[in-house]
Enzyme design. Structure first.
Site, PDB file in Angstrom:
ATOM      1  CG  ASN A   1      -2.320  -0.562   0.857  1.00  0.00           C
ATOM      2  OD1 ASN A   1      -2.598  -0.860  -0.302  1.00  0.00           O
ATOM      3  ND2 ASN A   1      -3.158  -0.732   1.850  1.00  0.00           N
ATOM      4  CE1 TYR A   2       1.545   3.679   3.883  1.00  0.00           C
ATOM      5  CE2 TYR A   2       3.583   3.174   5.018  1.00  0.00           C
ATOM      6  CZ  TYR A   2       2.283   3.629   5.043  1.00  0.00           C
ATOM      7  OH  TYR A   2       1.738   4.038   6.240  1.00  0.00           O
ATOM      8  NE  ARG A   3       1.217   0.547  -6.514  1.00  0.00           N
ATOM      9  CZ  ARG A   3       0.720  -0.701  -6.506  1.00  0.00           C
ATOM     10  NH1 ARG A   3       1.513  -1.724  -6.659  1.00  0.00           N
ATOM     11  NH2 ARG A   3      -0.571  -0.894  -6.343  1.00  0.00           N
TER      12      ARG A   3
END
Ligand code: FAD
Ligand code: NAG
Ligand code: NAG
Ligand code: NAG
Ligand code: NAG
Ligand code: NAG
Length: 528
Positions: free
Chosen positions: A470-472
């Protein structure tokens, strides 16, 4: 929930679409959608091309990183905004049949913009209209559609009950579709784990346009879409979630310490205790270079921001026993309801009404870059001092340390695709924002954050160096040759998913062997 007949759709798509060579992709796509929808749907009213007057507004509505809001940013040839499930089904089938890449966007918070940017021609399937939330208090569950925001979900839960909540992110405008399919965490993770640890069922549209629930998709695919990133496997329509109990009174605090106020000692202690404290307590640390009292001299400010599932008195006890070094005072503690704590964590003051959670307009838009790491052994005081020096030297990149332990350590690493469980003290987010419009500014700040990431190598997890989906972060996982998609996939796949990557590849090969659902960091199928 309504279901379109998959059989009917299959039948219709046995016929290849024949078109004149002169037709634009827009015309071809629209024709395909029209052929497969009811005239009363007026399908053209949800299909945008760059010459439609509202195209730009629709595109920009869910851009959350100004880096991808430039005239030079590649734009979709088409945006389609489904109003019902059948629209999603036909959008998948029609983009497949015309051979154009489909990007799925729910809340648009992907840090590297991959839900709405691509370097090949693409269509955006924009899910913001599919945002219903149905709560069933009898079973303490809810069905939430992908286009809902976390703020809408929290608001709706709090309207229904003052003793229920859901463990997910702290930014209210984040979309359910990307957040839950990518893991999702917030300030209750030490007590209740990730969002995906509380997902009970789901509804997706697969590559054949079929609507499947958990039973229909099977346990492998259901496992994959709880942390493996939905966009590799299908379009998530909705998730069924289990609500969690929260006390009527929770307590928050924010205590700031600079280096002059012994921040090094306190952060050192935090690294030794944060994952071992009472599971009701979550203390995040924000670390930022700031000006000190001495002119021209920088310092580091550590902000300890907390969520406690209990009252202030018990919090003081927990802190006295576990983390007295912070010197928390009862005056620092603020008791409130869970929904008020949601507002507090989203930086709203105590006079703001919860209805602000329904707003889809973010209060600030910035140019930004994020990266992630995991700390598995406490960093020494010398190490911390060296890091502070490097942070100050580097510029304005900051860190957010998020403690793990508690429930996170109890869940086996293979339970969901998200693998970073026991053995992690905290996750690190690297964070830099800027407002300088010049494209050159991007290079400068991107270089800063990358340099800091490289300085951190000795202090963080190794082989593979873990990262949070989710922290691409498109920096990670590109092979030297830059050509072999499968090998690239192995590199970022190992970082995001470690031992779970192989199972994700197996699921992918099973459900989408032709790799229709793909993006810059999707799960590759086995090379054929
Ligand atoms: C300001 C901000 C705060 C954040 N805070 C947190 C936090 O507290 N905790 C946390 O865990 N994360 C946080 N994030 C990260 C966030 O969880 C991820 O960016 C998440 O993927 C966003 O989901 P979205 O639907 O808004 O994003 P999108 O950009 O729409 O989607 C992200 C990815 O998911 C895919 N996707 C989206 N919808 C679907 C769907 N319906 N079906 C299949 N695939 C889909 C997209 O194609 C893309 O690959 C934050 C991000 C921002 C910008
Ligand atoms: C976009 O323009 C086309 C004509 O080019 C029209 O048919 C369609 O309805 C328009 N779409 C929207 C959403 O207004
Ligand atoms: C994108 O640009 C428009 C102006 O063209 C602006 O109104 C909007 O706030 C910008 N969004 C972001 C995320 O930068
Ligand atoms: C910092 O720590 C030292 C020694 O541990 C102590 O004497 C001093 O009072 C502390 N300073 C602050 C501001 O807490
Ligand atoms: C609280 O925030 C609102 C905006 O959200 C602002 O208008 C108001 O002045 C603030 N109140 C206080 C007491 O700071
Ligand atoms: C950076 O930007 C994000 C997203 O716009 C915002 O949530 C955050 O508060 C900003 N941080 C700072 C320090 O400005």
């Amino acid at each position: 929930m309504e279901m379109a007949s998959p059989i009917l759709l299959f039948f219709l798509f046995l016929f290849p679409i024949s078109l004149a060579a002169s037709d634009s992709p827009y015309d071809t796509f629209l024709q395909c959608l029209t052929d497969h929808s009811n005239p009363s749907d007026q399908i053209s009213s949800i299909v945008y091309n760059p010459s439609n007057t509202s195209y730009t507004t629709v595109l920009q509505s869910y851009i959350r990183n100004a880096r991808f809001n430039r005239s030079t940013t590649p734009k979709p040839v088409i945006i389609v905004t489904p109003l019902q499930i059948t629209h999603v089904q036909i959008a998948v089938l029609c983009s497949k049949s015309i051979g154009i890449q489909l990007k799925i966007r729910s809340g648009g918070h992907d840090y590297d913009g991959i839900s709405y940017v691509s370097d090949v021609p693409f269509i955006i399937l924009d899910m913001f209209n599919l945002r219903s939330i149905t709560i069933d208090m009898a079973s303490e569950t809810a069905w939430v559609q992908a286009g809902a925001t976390l703020g809408e979900l929290y608001y709706k839960i709090a309207k229904t009950s003052n003793v229920h909540g859901f463990p997910a992110g702290v930014c209210p405008t984040v979309g359910v579709g990307g957040h839950l399919s990518g893991g999702g965490y917030g300030n209750m993770l030490r007590k209740y784990g990730l969002s995906v640890d509380n997902v009970l069922d789901a509804q997706i549209v697969n590559v054949n346009g079929q609507v499947l629930d958990r039973k229909g998709m099977g346990e492998d695919l259901f496992w994959a879409i709880r942390g493996g990133g939905g966009a590799s496997f299908g379009v998530v329509l909705s998730y069924k979630i289990g609500l969690v109990p929260v006390p009527e009174t929770v307590t928050v605090f924010r205590v700031e310490k600079t280096l002059e106020q012994n921040a090094t000692d306190i952060v050192y202690r935090w690294l030794n205790v944060a994952d071992k404290l009472d599971n009701d307590l979550f203390i995040r640390v924000l670390l930022q270079p700031v000006n000190s009292n001495v002119k021209g001299v920088k310092t580091i400010r550590a902000s300890f921001i907390s969520m406690f599932l209990g009252d202030a008195q018990r919090l003081m006890e927990v802190m006295k026993n576990g983390f007295p070094e912070l010197g928390l005072k009862i005056e620092d503690c603020m008791e409130m309801s869970w929904i008020q704590s949601v507002l507090y964590w989203a930086n709203y003051n105590s006079t703001t009404a919860p209805e602000v959670l329904l707003s889809r307009i973010p209060d600030s838009v910035n140019f930004l870059k994020r990266k992630s790491d995991y700390i598995q052994t406490p960093i020494s005081k010398d190490g911390l001092e060296w890091i502070w020096k490097k942070m100050i030297e580097t510029g304005k990149t900051g860190f957010v340390f998020n403690p793990y332990g508690g429930k996170m350590s109890e869940i086996p690493a293979s339970e969901t695709p998200f693998p970073h469980r026991a053995g992690n003290i905290c996750k690190v987010q690297y964070s830099v924002n800027w407002s300088d419009e010049a494209e050159d500014a991007d290079k400068n700040y991107m270089n800063q954050i990358r340099r800091l990431y490289s300085y951190m190598t000795p202090f963080v997890s190794k082989s593979p160096r873990g990262a949070f989906l989710n922290y691409r972060d498109l920096d990670i996982g590109v092979t030297d040759n830059g050509k072999d998609r499968y090998e690239d996939g192995v590199v970022y796949g190992q970082k995001y998913f470690m031992g779970n990557f192989d199972r994700l590849v197996k699921v992918k090969s099973m459900v989408d062997p032709e790799n229709f659902f793909r993006n810059e960091q999707s799960i590759p199928p086995f090379p054929s």
